[in-house]
Design an enzyme around this catalytic site. Structure first.
Site, mmCIF file in Angstrom:
data_model
loop_
_atom_site.group_PDB
_atom_site.id
_atom_site.type_symbol
_atom_site.label_atom_id
_atom_site.label_comp_id
_atom_site.label_asym_id
_atom_site.label_seq_id
_atom_site.Cartn_x
_atom_site.Cartn_y
_atom_site.Cartn_z
ATOM 1 N N THR A 42 0.815 -1.218 0.000
ATOM 2 C CA THR A 42 0.000 0.000 0.000
ATOM 3 C C THR A 42 0.847 1.266 0.000
ATOM 4 O O THR A 42 0.731 2.112 -0.887
ATOM 5 C CB THR A 42 -0.939 0.000 1.218
ATOM 6 O OG1 THR A 42 -1.729 -1.189 1.199
ATOM 7 C CG2 THR A 42 -1.864 1.203 1.184
ATOM 8 N N THR A 43 1.702 1.419 1.007
ATOM 9 C CA THR A 43 2.501 2.636 1.092
ATOM 10 C C THR A 43 3.716 2.582 0.184
ATOM 11 O O THR A 43 4.149 3.613 -0.344
ATOM 12 C CB THR A 43 2.961 2.890 2.536
ATOM 13 O OG1 THR A 43 3.632 1.723 3.021
ATOM 14 C CG2 THR A 43 1.790 3.209 3.437
ATOM 15 N N VAL A 269 13.478 -9.430 0.926
ATOM 16 C CA VAL A 269 14.650 -8.859 1.567
ATOM 17 C C VAL A 269 14.956 -9.660 2.823
ATOM 18 O O VAL A 269 14.105 -9.791 3.709
ATOM 19 C CB VAL A 269 14.426 -7.380 1.907
ATOM 20 C CG1 VAL A 269 15.551 -6.845 2.781
ATOM 21 C CG2 VAL A 269 14.318 -6.563 0.630
ATOM 22 N N HIS A 547 -6.305 -4.577 10.926
ATOM 23 C CA HIS A 547 -5.730 -3.251 10.718
ATOM 24 C C HIS A 547 -4.508 -3.109 11.628
ATOM 25 O O HIS A 547 -4.432 -2.193 12.438
ATOM 26 C CB HIS A 547 -6.751 -2.155 11.043
ATOM 27 C CG HIS A 547 -8.035 -2.294 10.314
ATOM 28 N ND1 HIS A 547 -9.274 -2.203 10.926
ATOM 29 C CD2 HIS A 547 -8.293 -2.538 9.002
ATOM 30 C CE1 HIS A 547 -10.226 -2.383 10.025
ATOM 31 N NE2 HIS A 547 -9.661 -2.586 8.859
ATOM 32 N N HIS A 590 -10.138 2.238 9.404
ATOM 33 C CA HIS A 590 -9.713 1.317 8.341
ATOM 34 C C HIS A 590 -8.518 2.010 7.706
ATOM 35 O O HIS A 590 -8.596 3.189 7.368
ATOM 36 C CB HIS A 590 -10.839 1.069 7.341
ATOM 37 C CG HIS A 590 -12.059 0.480 7.975
ATOM 38 N ND1 HIS A 590 -12.306 -0.864 8.035
ATOM 39 C CD2 HIS A 590 -13.092 1.074 8.623
ATOM 40 C CE1 HIS A 590 -13.434 -1.084 8.675
ATOM 41 N NE2 HIS A 590 -13.935 0.078 9.048
#
Length: 613
Positions: A42-43, A269, A547, A590
């Site tokens: 997402t980020t 990673v 979440h 959310h």
């Protein structure tokens, strides 16, 4: 090889050649980039997109590229439908009524991460919530400073006249209209008759104290209910709604292509490579990467910064394998400590959901305006009652008593916090937020073909858990322990939420849509049940809110913080974290739309640093 070739063919057809490169092959890749972003979720994709406008960026994602997967791209796919992006991590045993419970947590592992599989609910944090985050020692993270970053990420599609007449609404000034992420109401508006009944019943159950809001994203959602928008967009070519995942917002579209961006899929990673500077600070120099399918590990170097964006579950694990974390704990695993940072993996938290609630529809109610037909989104109407709304006129006082007298003993003993004042400080700030108008709980209504779901969740839990590795093998999941409902205040909130769900089921006009004995059929505690009966039901049926946040928290180092307000890992010169793990309190009911704000703010800070060099 087939997956990479298929993607290259698709990008060629769309005219993306000589732009963003997506591949699972490393033989032709450069070995050095200005920025390395760990994770492709997402980020991560949002940060990478912004950095790659004028810099070289490598994104490393362990999952696949699922650009043409309809299970993902169709927003009406039922949550949990199997796909190559759906994964589960088995949580450590959690609190249950008869001992402990084994509960899995779902997450996304593909380009777009959890934004590719989530329920797309368009929540934002509140003014009171961001004020608490800022007061925790994070100047520049209050609502007024944070809102522009959320707006920058967003293209909001206002409801059309028909949708507006059926209950959809918005406040233009709080939205963005030229960002990558599509946010809108479904077309047509889903189940308008149900939405109207849900709103009227919410008003009745809360005795008029919870009122209709034109826009739940304006920062003042406490004490309000509304029709809800989602991060979806209407595709004019296809003439249908599509999921606005991070991948379909910041990576795939023609206008988001970046010549400097390389995305490596199918690789994870293992560790972040570091060197120690003369003053003792740590500098990230690159990453050690290995293919998921097996094979030789290889190194990629970074000339500017490494940005860790693997999420609240996995970013702490990567740090720990890299020698960054609690030194004593790392030594017990045979890892040489590089940086003693006890807060890595602590302060982990997640809301709880009361989702085992499905009220059967009366046959007379079986029409599309109630059932939603074949296209249904979760939470078409959402309510955010405050402490007073939920617990009565003494609700804020009751929460104050519980929060300002909180015991840190359990959280300390389990490692969920590293110092007592980490919990007491957070508890006091949560109490302050409730004194303003922060929601105590969230309730949401979802139509279905034969039943209506009425779910509830906590919003600001105080139970604190941990993320810890127990091996240096990167293929093994860390041990995730959310410590759900291990504080008295969290149980009080959960019981109150359950009682409100029961009340809704027997209150018209909503109850008129259900069969006569809907409450009993759903197995929910009866109205008037004892606290013990409701507690038993809660502890037996709650599920993860999914979440997860806080496991590399942005707060002062002495409180167990891991990153500064600039998202730099304490003790490092160029290692930042930009994902849900930095959010110190669960102020995003959310998480996705708030996390896009985190990504945009992170990218701005990184680019400001680059401009100063």
């Amino acid at each position: 090889m087939w997956q990479a070739s298929r993607c290259i063919i698709l990008l060629t057809l769309l005219g993306f050649v000589h732009s963003t490169a997506i591949t699972n092959e490393t033989s032709t890749l450069a070995t050095s980039f200005e920025y390395i972003v760990v994770g492709g979720g997402t980020t991560a994709l949002a940060v990478a997109n912004r950095l790659a406008v004028n810099h070289t960026v490598l994104v490393i994602e362990r999952g696949p590229d699922l650009v043409d997967d309809e299970v993902i791209n169709d927003p009406f796919t039922t949550f949990g439908t199997p796909s190559p992006c759906h994964f589960q991590i088995q949580l450590a045993p959690q609190m249950g009524f008869n001992g402990s419970r084994l509960i899995p947590m779902t997450y996304g592992s593909c380009l777009g991460g959890s934004s590719s599989i989530n329920t797309m609910i368009g929540s934002r944090p509140t003014y009171a919530g961001m004020s608490a985050v800022e007061a925790l020692g994070n100047p520049g993270w209050g609502w007024n400073e944070f809102l522009p970053h959320m707006q920058k990420s967003e293209t909001f599609h206002p409801p059309n006249p028909t949708q507006h007449a059926e209950g959809a609404n918005f406040i233009a000034v709080v939205h963005g209209f030229d960002g990558p992420v599509g946010v809108s109401f479904a077309q047509p508006l889903i189940a308008p008759t149900l939405q109207d009944a849900a709103k009227n019943t919410t008003n009745t159950v809360f005795e008029g104290a919870v009122a209709l809001s034109p826009d739940m994203g304006d920062g003042f959602s406490g004490g309000h209910y509304s029709s809800y928008y989602h991060h979806i967009h209407f595709n004019d070519t296809l003439q249908m709604d599509r999921r606005s995942s991070s991948a379909w917002s910041y990576l795939y579209p023609q206008d988001q292509q970046r010549v400097g961006l390389t995305v490596l899929v199918g690789h994870r990673v293992n560790t972040i490579l570091t060197s120690t500077e003369a003053g003792g600070n740590i500098t990230a120099t690159g990453v050690l990467v290995e293919p998921i399918a097996g094979g030789t590990a290889l190194t990629f170097n970074s000339s500017r910064e490494v940005v860790l964006s693997a999420g609240a579950l996995y970013s702490p694990a990567i740090l720990q394998r890299s020698g960054i974390g609690n030194a004593t704990f790392l030594e017990s695993l045979g890892i040489e400590p590089v940086l003693d940072l006890p807060g890595v993996g602590a302060n982990f938290q997640d809301q709880i959901l009361l989702t085992n609630v499905s009220f059967p529809l009366a046959p007379s109610a079986n029409i599309t305006n109630v059932t939603g037909g074949g296209e249904v989104l979760l939470a078409v109407v959402v309510a955010h009652p405050t402490a007073i709304d939920t617990l009565g006129s003494n609700g804020t006082s009751a929460m104050n008593t519980l929060l300002r007298n909180i015991s840190a003993e359990r959280a300390l003993s389990t490692g969920g916090i590293v110092a007592s004042d980490a919990l007491t400080t957070q508890a006091a700030l949560i109490a302050n937020a409730y004194e303003i108008d922060h929601p105590l709980i969230e309730m949401f209504y979802t139509p279905g073909p034969t039943a209506i779901n009425v779910w509830a969740q906590s919003v600001l839990p105080l139970s604190r858990g941990t993320i810890r590795i127990n091996t240096t093998d990167p293929s093994v999941d860390p041990i995730a322990d959310a410590q759900y409902l291990t504080t008295e205040v969290d149980m009080v909130v959960a019981v109150a939420a359950a009682r409100r769900v029961s009340s809704i089921a027997v209150t018209p006009p909503f109850s008129e849509l259900l069969i006569e004995n809907a409450l009993a059929e759903a197995g929910v505690p009866q109205v008037g049940a004892t606290d013990d009966e409701v507690s038993e039901w809660v502890l037996s049926t709650y599920t993860p809110g999914t979440h997860p946040v806080g496991s590399n928290s942005m707060m002062p180092r002495e409180l167990g913080g891991v990153v500064s307000p600039e998202l730099l890992v304490y003790g490092t010169t160029n290692l930042r974290i930009a994902d849900a793990s930095i959010v110190p309190l669960s102020v995003f009911p959310h998480t996705t739309l708030g996390l896009y704000g985190v990504a945009e703010k992170a990218a701005d800070m990184i680019l400001q640093t680059a401009a100063g060099k």
